[in-house]
Design a protein around this motif. Sequence first.
Motif, PDB file in Angstrom:
ATOM      1  N   VAL A  76       0.834  -1.201   0.000  1.00  0.00           N
ATOM      2  CA  VAL A  76       0.000   0.000   0.000  1.00  0.00           C
ATOM      3  C   VAL A  76       0.868   1.251   0.000  1.00  0.00           C
ATOM      4  CG1 VAL A  76      -1.600   1.365   1.397  1.00  0.00           C
ATOM      5  CG2 VAL A  76      -2.021  -1.079   1.063  1.00  0.00           C
ATOM      6  N   MET A  77       1.890   1.274   0.870  1.00  0.00           N
ATOM      7  CA  MET A  77       2.716   2.486   0.981  1.00  0.00           C
ATOM      8  C   MET A  77       3.500   2.758  -0.304  1.00  0.00           C
ATOM      9  SD  MET A  77       4.044   2.698   4.927  1.00  0.00           S
ATOM     10  CE  MET A  77       4.579   1.000   5.154  1.00  0.00           C
ATOM     11  N   GLU A  78       3.933   1.687  -0.986  1.00  0.00           N
ATOM     12  CA  GLU A  78       4.668   1.868  -2.238  1.00  0.00           C
ATOM     13  C   GLU A  78       3.861   2.604  -3.292  1.00  0.00           C
ATOM     14  OE1 GLU A  78       7.918  -1.689  -2.948  1.00  0.00           O
ATOM     15  OE2 GLU A  78       5.900  -1.880  -3.749  1.00  0.00           O
ATOM     16  N   THR A  79       2.539   2.444  -3.237  1.00  0.00           N
ATOM     17  CA  THR A  79       1.708   2.995  -4.314  1.00  0.00           C
ATOM     18  C   THR A  79       0.916   4.225  -3.889  1.00  0.00           C
ATOM     19  OG1 THR A  79      -0.023   1.421  -3.708  1.00  0.00           O
ATOM     20  CG2 THR A  79       1.429   0.784  -5.497  1.00  0.00           C
ATOM     21  N   THR A  80       1.054   4.649  -2.627  1.00  0.00           N
ATOM     22  CA  THR A  80       0.323   5.851  -2.197  1.00  0.00           C
ATOM     23  C   THR A  80       1.236   6.729  -1.346  1.00  0.00           C
ATOM     24  OG1 THR A  80      -0.601   4.378  -0.510  1.00  0.00           O
ATOM     25  CG2 THR A  80      -2.129   5.252  -2.143  1.00  0.00           C
ATOM     26  N   GLN A  81       0.841   7.965  -1.227  1.00  0.00           N
ATOM     27  CA  GLN A  81       1.539   8.890  -0.347  1.00  0.00           C
ATOM     28  C   GLN A  81       0.688   9.090   0.913  1.00  0.00           C
ATOM     29  OE1 GLN A  81       4.675  10.325  -0.619  1.00  0.00           O
ATOM     30  NE2 GLN A  81       4.721   8.681  -2.137  1.00  0.00           N
ATOM     31  N   PRO A  82       1.322   9.418   2.042  1.00  0.00           N
ATOM     32  CA  PRO A  82       0.543   9.670   3.261  1.00  0.00           C
ATOM     33  C   PRO A  82      -0.426  10.832   3.007  1.00  0.00           C
ATOM     34  CG  PRO A  82       2.914   9.621   3.709  1.00  0.00           C
ATOM     35  CD  PRO A  82       2.759   9.619   2.229  1.00  0.00           C
ATOM     36  N   PRO A  83      -1.523  10.934   3.724  1.00  0.00           N
ATOM     37  CA  PRO A  83      -1.927  10.026   4.804  1.00  0.00           C
ATOM     38  C   PRO A  83      -2.445   8.673   4.287  1.00  0.00           C
ATOM     39  CG  PRO A  83      -3.617  11.671   4.438  1.00  0.00           C
ATOM     40  CD  PRO A  83      -2.487  12.036   3.530  1.00  0.00           C
ATOM     41  N   VAL A  84      -2.080   7.621   5.025  1.00  0.00           N
ATOM     42  CA  VAL A  84      -2.533   6.270   4.696  1.00  0.00           C
ATOM     43  C   VAL A  84      -3.404   5.761   5.850  1.00  0.00           C
ATOM     44  CG1 VAL A  84      -1.794   3.862   4.420  1.00  0.00           C
ATOM     45  CG2 VAL A  84      -0.491   5.684   3.316  1.00  0.00           C
ATOM     46  N   ARG A  85      -4.571   5.260   5.516  1.00  0.00           N
ATOM     47  CA  ARG A  85      -5.396   4.569   6.523  1.00  0.00           C
ATOM     48  C   ARG A  85      -6.090   3.416   5.834  1.00  0.00           C
ATOM     49  NH1 ARG A  85      -5.361   9.502   8.344  1.00  0.00           N
ATOM     50  NH2 ARG A  85      -5.143   9.933  10.565  1.00  0.00           N
ATOM     51  N   VAL A  86      -5.560   2.207   6.033  1.00  0.00           N
ATOM     52  CA  VAL A  86      -6.161   1.033   5.391  1.00  0.00           C
ATOM     53  C   VAL A  86      -6.306  -0.108   6.388  1.00  0.00           C
ATOM     54  CG1 VAL A  86      -5.325   1.505   3.037  1.00  0.00           C
ATOM     55  CG2 VAL A  86      -3.899   0.193   4.622  1.00  0.00           C
ATOM     56  N   VAL A  87      -7.279  -0.948   6.119  1.00  0.00           N
ATOM     57  CA  VAL A  87      -7.330  -2.271   6.767  1.00  0.00           C
ATOM     58  C   VAL A  87      -7.342  -3.319   5.657  1.00  0.00           C
ATOM     59  CG1 VAL A  87      -8.396  -1.670   8.970  1.00  0.00           C
ATOM     60  CG2 VAL A  87      -9.857  -2.121   6.979  1.00  0.00           C
ATOM     61  N   VAL A  88      -6.698  -4.454   5.933  1.00  0.00           N
ATOM     62  CA  VAL A  88      -6.539  -5.512   4.934  1.00  0.00           C
ATOM     63  C   VAL A  88      -6.998  -6.837   5.531  1.00  0.00           C
ATOM     64  CG1 VAL A  88      -4.962  -6.587   3.292  1.00  0.00           C
ATOM     65  CG2 VAL A  88      -4.422  -4.315   4.234  1.00  0.00           C
ATOM     66  N   PRO A  89      -8.211  -7.262   5.245  1.00  0.00           N
ATOM     67  CA  PRO A  89      -8.622  -8.592   5.701  1.00  0.00           C
ATOM     68  C   PRO A  89      -8.178  -9.650   4.694  1.00  0.00           C
ATOM     69  CG  PRO A  89     -10.513  -7.410   4.768  1.00  0.00           C
ATOM     70  CD  PRO A  89      -9.300  -6.550   4.545  1.00  0.00           C
ATOM     71  N   GLY A  90      -7.924 -10.867   5.165  1.00  0.00           N
ATOM     72  CA  GLY A  90      -7.618 -11.927   4.206  1.00  0.00           C
ATOM     73  C   GLY A  90      -7.022 -13.158   4.840  1.00  0.00           C
ATOM     74  N   ARG A  91      -6.850 -14.185   3.982  1.00  0.00           N
ATOM     75  CA  ARG A  91      -6.314 -15.459   4.448  1.00  0.00           C
ATOM     76  C   ARG A  91      -4.807 -15.388   4.627  1.00  0.00           C
ATOM     77  NH1 ARG A  91      -9.979 -17.198   0.528  1.00  0.00           N
ATOM     78  NH2 ARG A  91     -11.690 -18.407   1.417  1.00  0.00           N
ATOM     79  N   VAL A  92      -4.332 -16.084   5.640  1.00  0.00           N
ATOM     80  CA  VAL A  92      -2.889 -16.250   5.830  1.00  0.00           C
ATOM     81  C   VAL A  92      -2.624 -17.726   6.122  1.00  0.00           C
ATOM     82  CG1 VAL A  92      -2.661 -13.894   6.690  1.00  0.00           C
ATOM     83  CG2 VAL A  92      -2.940 -15.779   8.310  1.00  0.00           C
ATOM     84  N   TYR A  93      -1.378 -18.148   5.910  1.00  0.00           N
ATOM     85  CA  TYR A  93      -1.057 -19.587   5.958  1.00  0.00           C
ATOM     86  C   TYR A  93       0.173 -19.832   6.821  1.00  0.00           C
ATOM     87  CZ  TYR A  93      -4.146 -19.491   1.929  1.00  0.00           C
ATOM     88  OH  TYR A  93      -5.220 -19.302   1.107  1.00  0.00           O
ATOM     89  N   ARG A  94       0.119 -20.808   7.664  1.00  0.00           N
ATOM     90  CA  ARG A  94       1.280 -21.180   8.460  1.00  0.00           C
ATOM     91  C   ARG A  94       1.393 -22.687   8.559  1.00  0.00           C
ATOM     92  NH1 ARG A  94       1.215 -16.471  13.153  1.00  0.00           N
ATOM     93  NH2 ARG A  94       0.944 -14.790  11.633  1.00  0.00           N
ATOM     94  N   TYR A  95       2.638 -23.154   8.467  1.00  0.00           N
ATOM     95  CA  TYR A  95       2.889 -24.580   8.551  1.00  0.00           C
ATOM     96  C   TYR A  95       2.906 -24.967  10.020  1.00  0.00           C
ATOM     97  CZ  TYR A  95       4.980 -29.094   7.633  1.00  0.00           C
ATOM     98  OH  TYR A  95       5.225 -30.438   7.560  1.00  0.00           O
TER      99      TYR A  95
END
Length: 347
Positions: A182-201
């Motif tokens: 997100v930060m790479e593609t936007t300039q501050p101010p940044v306010r995001v939430v990111v829901p999603g799947r994550v995986y762990r062995y």
Amino acid sequence: MSVQEQLDELRDRAQGELDDAADLAAALAWEKAHLGPKGDVTLFLRGVGSLPTEDRPLAGRAGNALKIVLADLFEQRRATLAAHDLEQRLAADAIDVTLPGRPPSLGAEHPVSQMIDELSDIFALLGFQTVFGPEVETARYNFDLLNIPADHPARDVWDTIHVESPGELVLRTHTSPMQARVMETTQPPVRVVVPGRVYRYEAQDASHEWMFHQLEGLAVDRHITMADLKGTLTELARQLFGPSRRIRFRCDFFPFVEPGVDFAVDCALCNGKGCRVCKGTGWLEMGGAGMVHPRVLEGVGYDPARYSGFAFGLGIERLAMMRSGVDDVRAFAGNDLRFLRQFARAA
Ligand code: PHE
């Protein structure tokens, strides 16, 4: 029997039969029997030539008159029967539009999806946009840009499922790689939430799954402090669990935040006194958080002297478990409809 008597008798018989014809088929059979090429009226007329000469004129006239009368009666009867027949067919074919239909089964939203929606709504009110990221991630985003260099022991904290590929691809072990994306593609101010799947062995047990859901939060701006983090998470806890909830921070280590904390909410069930749900501690663990590490800001081209931010990551199944009193995380991906149906909401 005189010709006239003969015809009178024929007419009476024919009329009686026609009255008895109960349906169209019977009426048509009647027509054939009397007026058809081999019908008795036709045969009578054909026989006129062989009658005695003096009888012929009367027989011809009266026979033809009878033919017309009968044809007329037939036409009336046919029309009546046809109308009756149509009525009957309409009645038999009628669709009862007042009969209630069969309701289609609509299914229901998964409890994890419901929780994601609820979280998105809460964070939208706080000014956070919901965004999504890839589940197959490069090591660069999953680790490097989060201040976790290759061969650093911190990588072992996340038991990673690797994807066979020329470059280093992994199933993301957390939603934190989206911080950098997100930060790479936007300039501050940044306010995001990111829901999603994550995986762990990981070995599965009642509180561990090899796939689960996280919600990442990131806010970067001028003058963001730890107080903003605490205020945001307190508001979240109160929206989820009621207006008197409190948030606890304890020191913790994550390479991409400094300082880092784990955060918990006081147990709504016992009001923090300790019960079965909070296992006697009075607190329910929600996730990790902290102030975005200056190296992470530098890595995406932000000036850490100018900008600061906070980040947090929380476990969505954990929240759903706290909310609904589910005590085994495996139920969520177990695909048991009896479990899932309990979360069906009215549309
Ligand atoms: N990504 C961390 C984890 O999965 C949680 C976290 C997110 C910690 C953001 C701090 C800041 O364990």
